[in-house]
Design a protein around this motif. Sequence first.
Motif, mmCIF file in Angstrom:
data_model
loop_
_atom_site.group_PDB
_atom_site.id
_atom_site.type_symbol
_atom_site.label_atom_id
_atom_site.label_comp_id
_atom_site.label_asym_id
_atom_site.label_seq_id
_atom_site.Cartn_x
_atom_site.Cartn_y
_atom_site.Cartn_z
ATOM 1 N N LEU A 103 8.533 -17.374 1.008
ATOM 2 C CA LEU A 103 7.991 -16.594 1.546
ATOM 3 C C LEU A 103 6.018 -16.855 1.359
ATOM 4 N N SER A 104 5.596 -17.740 0.551
ATOM 5 C CA SER A 104 4.470 -18.420 0.198
ATOM 6 C C SER A 104 4.266 -19.066 1.583
ATOM 7 N N GLY A 105 4.866 -19.692 2.351
ATOM 8 C CA GLY A 105 4.449 -20.630 3.379
ATOM 9 C C GLY A 105 4.975 -19.830 4.626
ATOM 10 N N ARG A 126 2.003 -19.786 7.764
ATOM 11 C CA ARG A 126 2.171 -19.930 9.052
ATOM 12 C C ARG A 126 1.887 -18.589 9.991
ATOM 13 N N ARG A 127 1.494 -17.574 9.033
ATOM 14 C CA ARG A 127 0.942 -16.333 9.801
ATOM 15 C C ARG A 127 2.300 -16.037 10.630
ATOM 16 N N GLU A 128 3.421 -15.961 9.798
ATOM 17 C CA GLU A 128 4.881 -15.860 10.222
ATOM 18 C C GLU A 128 5.153 -13.903 9.094
ATOM 19 N N ALA A 129 3.846 -14.007 8.111
ATOM 20 C CA ALA A 129 4.245 -12.257 7.766
ATOM 21 C C ALA A 129 3.176 -12.214 7.429
ATOM 22 N N VAL A 130 2.362 -10.971 7.399
ATOM 23 C CA VAL A 130 1.334 -10.562 7.100
ATOM 24 C C VAL A 130 1.071 -9.551 5.749
ATOM 25 N N ARG A 131 0.292 -9.123 4.991
ATOM 26 C CA ARG A 131 -0.019 -7.828 4.354
ATOM 27 C C ARG A 131 -0.858 -6.752 5.451
ATOM 28 N N THR A 171 7.548 -9.347 8.757
ATOM 29 C CA THR A 171 7.109 -10.057 9.243
ATOM 30 C C THR A 171 6.245 -9.749 10.321
ATOM 31 N N ALA A 172 5.605 -10.831 10.921
ATOM 32 C CA ALA A 172 4.499 -10.716 12.121
ATOM 33 C C ALA A 172 4.809 -9.560 13.134
ATOM 34 N N ASP A 173 5.909 -9.910 13.662
ATOM 35 C CA ASP A 173 6.456 -8.387 14.616
ATOM 36 C C ASP A 173 7.035 -7.896 13.885
ATOM 37 N N ASP A 174 6.914 -7.606 13.005
ATOM 38 C CA ASP A 174 7.447 -6.041 12.016
ATOM 39 C C ASP A 174 6.140 -5.075 12.549
#
Length: 364
Positions: free
Chosen positions: A61-63, A67-72, A84-87
């Motif tokens: 999850l940290s990765g 890699r900016r595939e997920a964001v807060r 996820t970045a898309d969501d």
Amino acid sequence: MALMSTRALNRATLYRQLLLRREVMPAKDAVAHLLGLQAQNTKPPYYQLWSRLEGFDPQELSGLLQRREAVRIVTMRSTIHLHTADDALTLRPLVQAARDRELAAFRKGLVDVDLDRLAELARSLVEEQPRTMKEIREQLLTRWPDADPSALSIAARCRLPLVQVTPRGLWGRSGQVALTTIERWLDRKPEPVPTPDATVLRYLRAFGPASVMDMQKWAGLTRLGEVFERLRPQLMTFQDVNGVELFDLPDAPRPDQHTPAPPRFLPEYDNLLLAHADRTRVIPAEYRGRNGTGNQTFGSFLVDGFLAGIWRQKEYRGAVTLQIDPFARLGRDDRAALVAEGERLVREMSGVTARDVSFGAFRD
């Protein structure tokens, strides 16, 4: 309309939430399936996935964040979620109207503040380089010195889709909250505001069966009744024990109500406990409000699928103690199963050999 018992509703929800059995799937797929992980604090998203995925490694999850595939980012209910970045690119526009309405509560502190201009100035600041909220506030105060400082901060957060940049949120690392726009962080153009229909179907896939009020509570939106009516021909309907109409996908799993549910440790703010208007599917009426104070919730554990107490973890000189505080007396088998699950949690998430799992007494 078929009646669905509370216990049947519990088992269906646990299955959708990946809590009836641990699933083998990539962390990114799990985050997408769950429509994000509530993430006011940095560690809970990792514990949420640990309780749901077999062999979960926090570095996975940290990765995704690195890699900016997920964001807060602030999305549903004006709270920080890990998406996820898309969501993130679609869910934030979906709830933007609610974020705009939120500002009405701060209008006294924003007299004579041009909110469009505020958004432009804040955007230029954070897209030049990530900024802390203190830095944003101080710059906005030079333009509107008579405004309430906290209201200026909230206005910037509500008007702009601000993400927390790494290293904030990474496993085993720390970092202050620094913000930039999602467009700058992901180097992607903003998405158009989506219709809520697809999100309603995804919500039912992850949290159903559910009522209109349930989804409105989860999303922080209103007037979703017309969306459910539009989708009604492709949905099934049930009635809960209180006579409330529940909607569901025809092909969604609805396990037998007697399906065994193993003990689960959930971190603070787990969406399972927050994503419905009627939470009795997981929280017995007599325990309502006992797993939190005000806006703060505690780590909670489930026994037989239902909230049964709170837990806390302490680290001291390389040793970890996990204390379990039940709301009521537990049987021998339930206590043994909780100890085994607690030892697994400490072993896999702390990596220490010196550990202790003990029972305490719950105190209001």
